[in-house]
Write an enzyme that holds these catalytic residues in place. Structure first.
Site, PDB file in Angstrom:
ATOM      1  N   ASP A  98       0.858  -1.172   0.000  1.00  0.00           N
ATOM      2  CA  ASP A  98       0.000   0.000   0.000  1.00  0.00           C
ATOM      3  C   ASP A  98       0.901   1.231   0.000  1.00  0.00           C
ATOM      4  OD1 ASP A  98      -2.493   1.531   0.510  1.00  0.00           O
ATOM      5  OD2 ASP A  98      -3.220  -0.422   1.223  1.00  0.00           O
ATOM      6  N   ASP A 201      -3.169   4.774  -2.158  1.00  0.00           N
ATOM      7  CA  ASP A 201      -4.235   5.184  -1.257  1.00  0.00           C
ATOM      8  C   ASP A 201      -4.723   6.605  -1.506  1.00  0.00           C
ATOM      9  OD1 ASP A 201      -5.627   4.463   1.360  1.00  0.00           O
ATOM     10  OD2 ASP A 201      -4.669   6.339   1.951  1.00  0.00           O
ATOM     11  N   GLU A 258      -6.490   3.934  -5.750  1.00  0.00           N
ATOM     12  CA  GLU A 258      -7.761   4.092  -5.059  1.00  0.00           C
ATOM     13  C   GLU A 258      -8.281   5.466  -5.459  1.00  0.00           C
ATOM     14  OE1 GLU A 258      -9.943   4.101  -0.709  1.00  0.00           O
ATOM     15  OE2 GLU A 258      -8.078   5.147  -1.012  1.00  0.00           O
ATOM     16  N   HIS A 330     -11.296  -3.593   2.693  1.00  0.00           N
ATOM     17  CA  HIS A 330     -11.195  -3.346   4.140  1.00  0.00           C
ATOM     18  C   HIS A 330     -11.965  -2.105   4.593  1.00  0.00           C
ATOM     19  CE1 HIS A 330      -8.409  -0.627   2.327  1.00  0.00           C
ATOM     20  NE2 HIS A 330      -8.247   0.000   3.478  1.00  0.00           N
ATOM     21  N   ASP A 331     -12.501  -1.333   3.658  1.00  0.00           N
ATOM     22  CA  ASP A 331     -13.288  -0.143   4.014  1.00  0.00           C
ATOM     23  C   ASP A 331     -14.780  -0.362   3.818  1.00  0.00           C
ATOM     24  OD1 ASP A 331     -11.002   1.390   4.464  1.00  0.00           O
ATOM     25  OD2 ASP A 331     -10.942   2.143   2.404  1.00  0.00           O
TER      26      ASP A 331
HETATM   27  O1  TEU Z   1      -9.571   5.285   2.015  1.00  0.00           O
HETATM   28  C1  TEU Z   1      -9.825   6.519   1.381  1.00  0.00           C
HETATM   29  C2  TEU Z   1     -11.196   6.952   1.415  1.00  0.00           C
HETATM   30  O2  TEU Z   1     -11.634   7.677   0.548  1.00  0.00           O
HETATM   31  C3  TEU Z   1     -12.004   6.629   2.637  1.00  0.00           C
HETATM   32  O3  TEU Z   1     -12.622   7.805   3.052  1.00  0.00           O
HETATM   33  C4  TEU Z   1     -13.042   5.653   2.349  1.00  0.00           C
HETATM   34  O4  TEU Z   1     -13.990   6.238   1.508  1.00  0.00           O
HETATM   35  C5  TEU Z   1     -13.691   5.308   3.651  1.00  0.00           C
HETATM   36  O5  TEU Z   1     -12.749   4.621   4.428  1.00  0.00           O
HETATM   37  C6  TEU Z   1     -14.894   4.421   3.472  1.00  0.00           C
HETATM   38  O6  TEU Z   1     -15.541   4.297   4.667  1.00  0.00           O
HETATM   39  C7  TEU Z   1      -8.229   4.972   2.211  1.00  0.00           C
HETATM   40  C8  TEU Z   1      -8.063   3.647   2.925  1.00  0.00           C
HETATM   41  O7  TEU Z   1      -8.565   2.618   2.127  1.00  0.00           O
HETATM   42  C9  TEU Z   1      -8.698   3.728   4.266  1.00  0.00           C
HETATM   43  O8  TEU Z   1      -8.625   2.512   4.957  1.00  0.00           O
HETATM   44  C10 TEU Z   1      -7.987   4.804   5.041  1.00  0.00           C
HETATM   45  O9  TEU Z   1      -8.623   5.005   6.258  1.00  0.00           O
HETATM   46  C11 TEU Z   1      -7.933   6.118   4.275  1.00  0.00           C
HETATM   47  O10 TEU Z   1      -7.550   5.965   2.918  1.00  0.00           O
HETATM   48  C12 TEU Z   1      -6.905   7.029   4.882  1.00  0.00           C
HETATM   49  O11 TEU Z   1      -5.622   6.558   4.583  1.00  0.00           O
END
Ligand code: TEU
Ligand code: CA
Length: 556
Positions: A98, A201, A258, A330-331
């Protein structure tokens, strides 16, 4: 389209903290991943993306990096990482890390030095502004995890710094060429080690709308969604092009962005033949049925909405490049809990959803546990929630007038913790994830849903995913599965999601996205049934009688 080394592969995301714990401290680690490489090879994946394992205070589970050049001791050592890269290579698996460079941790040396001397060299690595008690902030953007994007600079009462995410994640100032040089140096240092590439990210956020400025408030906190500024900010492409030229391209590395909120028309620049990235995630389905008020007002998308979003993304990327297709990460909540109709969690339905997504044109990414059909977990108390995003949305729901119980019920289906419970390897204590106490409680359904059980059963979700991957790699069909164009088939037929993949051969992919049976007319004779999530194929003349959630891949 130029052919790329990664086009025909299947990728797999590992969230290391929850994947496999080798030493019983309840936290997954790199030795745990190394121990599962044979398993990943058996599944058939050839690219593995690791969520962050760098040194981190874990305020946002590793997405807050305090040292880009070292592995957090909780995850292992650099020797473990080198071994993972080498052992992956031996099995034909590229390891992808990442890349979190929109921000770092407030415990990173750069930020510490910036706090010591805000006007010095490292002060320029961040967005720091003068501010006095009672004054207006430079802008009213709401950080992704709630509250304003500004906080007092530690050790100061008259200076503030910008953070798009948590306050422990200060944003890096990409306008500063010295910062960019440091980032590229770090990327190349990892690529020199033999890393396959990166998942990048939150990358659109690196370009801020400057000077900082307000937008109309969209909630009663007086703040506005940060997306407002992303819509207006110009010039992220200049940074992305420079990064690609200085790093990935020199190594022919794999990169997947992303990317949320890209500008219409930018797709060819991002994932075209000479795009900044190899690929980017298709989030069109994931943002369906969201509501600007907050998670408490969200709902799950319908089959028709899902189908339309997938077909839209397929059309936008046709002839341009490869999107990366996912049902979860994971989000996100678990895909089977989010996209299947409520209560419909049969293995048949899980296979249908997985199959429909997997067979789309693009690069399929599986998320750990998806291959056994892991589901959302249950929360009975907000105290069980670890994720900062969920905790914030819970507060938003409470402020909107929901009771404690209502707020929990409203945000639980969207909690990021749903996907972060440990992988269910077997039905024994600790689910084979750990011999200790897992850092996040196991989903109680692990005694029923686990790999050990599914590995020994030919009709399991696990073996269905193996068959999907094998089809993508098969000598006869790979060309069509990988490069064939996607053409919707009978898109007007409700709760039927069907499409052709047309290349050397013609495949018809069809899923009956409801529990009731329905008929599907065939376009012509069936030459071969390549996949079927049920025993039977009920055909009468040119009609196929699809049972509830039946999924088929036919050669026609
Ligand atoms: O996520 C980026 C992002 O846009 C997040 O706001 C996402 O939409 C949100 O987590 C959904 O609930 C990335 C990573 O994937 C995330 O795990 C991190 O928390 C974030 O960046 C900050 O690095
Ligand atoms: Ca461990």
């Amino acid at each position: 389209m130029k052919r790329k080394w990664w086009h025909g592969k299947t990728a797999y995301q590992i969230y290391p903290k929850s994947f496999c714990d080798s030493n019983g401290d309840g936290i997954g680690d790199l030795r745990g991943v190394i121990g599962k490489l044979d398993y990943l090879q058996e599944l058939g994946v050839e690219i593995v993306w690791l969520s962050p394992v760098y040194c981190s205070p874990l305020a946002d589970q590793g997405y807050d990096i305090s040292d880009y050049y070292n592995i957090d001791p909780r995850f292992g050592t650099m020797a473990d990482m080198d071994e993972l890269i080498a052992e992956g290579k031996r099995r034909g698996i590229s390891i992808v890390m990442d890349l979190v460079v929109n921000h770092c941790s407030d415990e990173h040396e750069w930020f510490r030095k910036a706090c010591e001397d805000p006007d010095g060299y490292y002060g320029q690595f961040f967005y720091i502004r003068d501010w006095h008690e009672g004054e207006k902030l430079p802008c009213n953007w709401r950080s992704y995890f709630g509250g304003p994007c500004w906080d007092l600079l530690p050790g100061h009462t008259d200076k503030i710094y910008f953070h798009a995410f948590h306050k422990k994640q200060p944003d890096l100032n990409w306008e500063n060429p010295e910062l960019r040089r440091e980032v590229y140096k770090m990327i190349n240092w990892w690529l020199d080690k033999g890393l396959g590439g990166f998942r990048i990210d939150a990358i659109i956020n690196i370009k801020k709308l400057l000077p900082f400025q307000d937008f109309p408030a969209d909630r009663d906190d007086g703040l506005c969604a940060i997306r407002r500024m992303l819509e207006k900010a110009e010039g992220v492409n200049v940074f992305l092009r420079e990064m690609a030229e200085e790093t990935f391209r020199r190594y022919d590395a794999f990169s997947v962005g992303e990317v949320f909120d890209e500008k219409t028309g930018d797709l060819p620049l991002i994932i075209g033949d000479d795009g900044y990235f190899s690929s980017m995630f298709d989030f069109a389905e994931h943002v369906l049925a969201r509501d600007p008020r907050g998670w408490y007002a969200w709902r799950c998308p319908t089959a028709e909405e899902y189908k339309a979003a997938c077909f839209g993304a397929q059309a936008r990327s046709a002839g341009v490049g490869f999107l990366s297709n996912i049902i979860e990460n994971h989000d996100e909540p678990r895909g089977v809990s989010h996209y299947l109709p409520e209560g419909e969690h049969s293995e048949t339905a899980k296979k249908m959803l997985g199959g429909l997504n997997f067979m789309l044109r693009g690069l399929p990414f599986l998320y750990q546990g998806q291959e056994i059909g892991m589901e959302n977990t249950v929360f009975t108390d907000i105290a069980q929630v670890d994720d900062i995003n969920t905790l914030d949305e819970y507060r938003v729901a409470r402020r909107a007038g929901l009771t404690d119980a209502e707020a929990l019920a409203a945000v639980a289906p969207f909690s990021r913790d749903n996907a972060r419970t440990p992988v269910q390897w077997d039905g024994g204590p600790g689910a084979g994830f750990t011999t200790g106490t897992p850092w996040l409680p196991l989903n109680p359904n692990y005694t029923r849903i686990n790999l050990a059980e599914q590995r020994g059963r030919a009709d399991s979700v696990y073996h269905f995913y193996r068959a999907l991957i094998a089809l993508r790699r098969s000598e006869t069909y790979a060309e069509t599965v990988v490069y064939g164009e996607t053409l919707p088939y009978r898109p007007e037929q409700e709760n039927l999601m069907a499409y052709y993949r047309k290349g050397e051969r013609t495949l018809l992919v069809a899923g009956n996205f409801q529990k009731e049976a329905q008929d599907m007319p065939l376009p012509g004779p069936v030459k071969a049934v390549l996949l079927n999530n049920l025993q039977e194929l009920k055909q009468e003349g040119d009609l196929v009688h699809l049972e509830g959630f039946q999924f088929l891949v036919l050669e026609v």
